[in-house]
Design a protein around this motif. Structure first.
Motif, PDB file in Angstrom:
ATOM      1  N   PHE A   1      25.134  42.425  60.489  1.00 51.85           N
ATOM      2  CA  PHE A   1      24.895  43.873  60.501  1.00 51.85           C
ATOM      3  C   PHE A   1      24.704  44.366  59.075  1.00 51.85           C
ATOM      4  CE2 PHE A   1      26.770  48.168  60.154  1.00 51.85           C
ATOM      5  CZ  PHE A   1      25.854  48.854  60.928  1.00 51.85           C
ATOM      6  N   LEU A   2      23.648  45.143  58.836  1.00 52.33           N
ATOM      7  CA  LEU A   2      23.350  45.653  57.495  1.00 52.33           C
ATOM      8  C   LEU A   2      23.607  47.146  57.336  1.00 52.33           C
ATOM      9  CD1 LEU A   2      19.987  43.751  56.864  1.00 52.33           C
ATOM     10  CD2 LEU A   2      22.272  43.156  56.020  1.00 52.33           C
ATOM     11  N   GLY A   3      23.323  47.940  58.365  1.00 51.41           N
ATOM     12  CA  GLY A   3      23.534  49.375  58.228  1.00 51.41           C
ATOM     13  C   GLY A   3      23.101  50.136  59.461  1.00 51.41           C
ATOM     14  N   VAL A   4      23.442  51.429  59.455  1.00 55.76           N
ATOM     15  CA  VAL A   4      23.124  52.283  60.601  1.00 55.76           C
ATOM     16  C   VAL A   4      22.819  53.694  60.115  1.00 55.76           C
ATOM     17  CG1 VAL A   4      25.557  52.849  61.028  1.00 55.76           C
ATOM     18  CG2 VAL A   4      23.903  53.074  62.886  1.00 55.76           C
ATOM     19  N   HIS A   5      21.897  54.349  60.813  1.00 53.15           N
ATOM     20  CA  HIS A   5      21.581  55.755  60.565  1.00 53.15           C
ATOM     21  C   HIS A   5      21.448  56.431  61.926  1.00 53.15           C
ATOM     22  CE1 HIS A   5      20.712  54.980  56.336  1.00 53.15           C
ATOM     23  NE2 HIS A   5      20.071  53.905  56.755  1.00 53.15           N
ATOM     24  N   ILE A   6      21.927  57.658  61.992  1.00 58.38           N
ATOM     25  CA  ILE A   6      21.799  58.453  63.213  1.00 58.38           C
ATOM     26  C   ILE A   6      21.064  59.732  62.830  1.00 58.38           C
ATOM     27  CG2 ILE A   6      23.016  59.664  65.062  1.00 58.38           C
ATOM     28  CD1 ILE A   6      25.371  57.661  64.485  1.00 58.38           C
ATOM     29  N   TYR A   7      19.986  60.015  63.536  1.00 65.52           N
ATOM     30  CA  TYR A   7      19.169  61.197  63.259  1.00 65.52           C
ATOM     31  C   TYR A   7      19.113  62.066  64.508  1.00 65.52           C
ATOM     32  CZ  TYR A   7      17.431  58.102  59.569  1.00 65.52           C
ATOM     33  OH  TYR A   7      17.338  57.225  58.517  1.00 65.52           O
ATOM     34  N   ALA A   8      19.036  63.374  64.301  1.00 65.74           N
ATOM     35  CA  ALA A   8      18.893  64.285  65.437  1.00 65.74           C
ATOM     36  C   ALA A   8      17.834  65.319  65.117  1.00 65.74           C
ATOM     37  CB  ALA A   8      20.209  64.988  65.736  1.00 65.74           C
ATOM     38  N   LYS A   9      17.055  65.616  66.114  1.00 62.89           N
ATOM     39  CA  LYS A   9      16.047  66.665  65.998  1.00 62.89           C
ATOM     40  C   LYS A   9      16.209  67.573  67.199  1.00 62.89           C
ATOM     41  CE  LYS A   9      11.234  67.535  65.046  1.00 62.89           C
ATOM     42  NZ  LYS A   9       9.898  66.966  64.882  1.00 62.89           N
ATOM     43  N   LYS A  10      17.011  68.599  67.019  1.00 67.75           N
ATOM     44  CA  LYS A  10      17.328  69.483  68.145  1.00 67.75           C
ATOM     45  C   LYS A  10      16.100  70.215  68.682  1.00 67.75           C
ATOM     46  CE  LYS A  10      22.171  70.036  67.173  1.00 67.75           C
ATOM     47  NZ  LYS A  10      23.320  70.898  67.110  1.00 67.75           N
ATOM     48  N   GLU A  11      15.114  70.467  67.805  1.00 64.93           N
ATOM     49  CA  GLU A  11      13.911  71.165  68.265  1.00 64.93           C
ATOM     50  C   GLU A  11      13.163  70.365  69.337  1.00 64.93           C
ATOM     51  OE1 GLU A  11      14.199  70.281  64.842  1.00 64.93           O
ATOM     52  OE2 GLU A  11      15.313  72.112  64.447  1.00 64.93           O
ATOM     53  N   SER A  12      13.266  69.041  69.264  1.00 57.68           N
ATOM     54  CA  SER A  12      12.577  68.217  70.257  1.00 57.68           C
ATOM     55  C   SER A  12      13.555  67.495  71.179  1.00 57.68           C
ATOM     56  CB  SER A  12      11.683  67.185  69.564  1.00 57.68           C
ATOM     57  OG  SER A  12      12.477  66.274  68.832  1.00 57.68           O
ATOM     58  N   ASP A  13      14.839  67.889  71.096  1.00 57.13           N
ATOM     59  CA  ASP A  13      15.855  67.298  71.962  1.00 57.13           C
ATOM     60  C   ASP A  13      15.857  65.773  71.887  1.00 57.13           C
ATOM     61  OD1 ASP A  13      16.647  69.821  72.780  1.00 57.13           O
ATOM     62  OD2 ASP A  13      15.375  69.808  74.556  1.00 57.13           O
ATOM     63  N   ALA A  14      15.994  65.254  70.660  1.00 59.90           N
ATOM     64  CA  ALA A  14      15.991  63.801  70.483  1.00 59.90           C
ATOM     65  C   ALA A  14      17.064  63.372  69.487  1.00 59.90           C
ATOM     66  CB  ALA A  14      14.628  63.330  69.997  1.00 59.90           C
ATOM     67  N   VAL A  15      17.631  62.194  69.760  1.00 59.65           N
ATOM     68  CA  VAL A  15      18.577  61.549  68.859  1.00 59.65           C
ATOM     69  C   VAL A  15      18.044  60.140  68.623  1.00 59.65           C
ATOM     70  CG1 VAL A  15      20.937  60.723  68.550  1.00 59.65           C
ATOM     71  CG2 VAL A  15      20.518  62.879  69.757  1.00 59.65           C
ATOM     72  N   VAL A  16      18.027  59.722  67.352  1.00 59.13           N
ATOM     73  CA  VAL A  16      17.564  58.386  66.998  1.00 59.13           C
ATOM     74  C   VAL A  16      18.742  57.603  66.424  1.00 59.13           C
ATOM     75  CG1 VAL A  16      16.020  57.044  65.513  1.00 59.13           C
ATOM     76  CG2 VAL A  16      15.210  59.170  66.568  1.00 59.13           C
ATOM     77  N   PHE A  17      18.927  56.407  66.940  1.00 63.55           N
ATOM     78  CA  PHE A  17      19.982  55.495  66.498  1.00 63.55           C
ATOM     79  C   PHE A  17      19.279  54.283  65.902  1.00 63.55           C
ATOM     80  CE2 PHE A  17      23.163  52.132  67.950  1.00 63.55           C
ATOM     81  CZ  PHE A  17      24.095  52.415  66.959  1.00 63.55           C
ATOM     82  N   LEU A  18      19.340  54.155  64.577  1.00 62.20           N
ATOM     83  CA  LEU A  18      18.622  53.097  63.867  1.00 62.20           C
ATOM     84  C   LEU A  18      19.619  52.139  63.227  1.00 62.20           C
ATOM     85  CD1 LEU A  18      15.857  52.050  62.739  1.00 62.20           C
ATOM     86  CD2 LEU A  18      16.351  53.441  60.727  1.00 62.20           C
ATOM     87  N   THR A  19      19.578  50.883  63.642  1.00 63.32           N
ATOM     88  CA  THR A  19      20.452  49.875  63.050  1.00 63.32           C
ATOM     89  C   THR A  19      19.597  48.834  62.337  1.00 63.32           C
ATOM     90  OG1 THR A  19      20.484  48.658  65.150  1.00 63.32           O
ATOM     91  CG2 THR A  19      22.335  50.144  64.710  1.00 63.32           C
ATOM     92  N   GLU A  20      20.186  48.223  61.300  1.00 61.01           N
ATOM     93  CA  GLU A  20      19.493  47.179  60.545  1.00 61.01           C
ATOM     94  C   GLU A  20      20.327  45.900  60.583  1.00 61.01           C
ATOM     95  OE1 GLU A  20      18.822  48.833  56.665  1.00 61.01           O
ATOM     96  OE2 GLU A  20      17.398  50.308  57.430  1.00 61.01           O
TER      97      GLU A  20
END
Length: 95
Positions: free
Chosen positions: A37-56
């Motif tokens: 496991f190298l890392g993780v980022h969590i992004y949210a864009k409430k305007e488009s009702d989306a959550v992104v879960f990015l792992t490396e």
């Protein structure tokens, strides 16, 4: 070869998916990171009702080993419950 795995949750329950994703990150990835496991980022864009879960990860094999374990599967299943659409893709990390 290092990879990034991105899951996008389209949901009207953005706050719930964020809370569940952050809880998984803190409980599993931060406390006892899996091999490769190298890392993780969590992004949210409430305007488009989306959550992104990015792992490396160091490799596809390291990711596959983690993705096949109960904590990962449970976290993803729970987020899918609160999502209208889920898409996942894996990328090779170039730099």
């Amino acid at each position: 070869m290092a990879i990034a795995h991105m899951i996008t949750y389209e949901t009207s329950s953005v706050d719930t998916v964020i809370a569940q994703t952050v809880a998984y990150k803190e409980r599993e990835l931060d406390r006892s990171p899996p091999d490769g496991f190298l890392g993780v980022h969590i992004y949210a864009k409430k305007e488009s009702d989306a959550v992104v879960f990015l792992t490396e990860w160091e490799s596809v094999e390291h990711f596959a080993e983690t993705a096949d374990q109960a904590p990962w599967e449970a976290a993803q299943d729970l987020n899918e419950t609160f999502s209208d659409k889920v898409t996942a893709t894996t990328f090779k990390i170039i730099s």
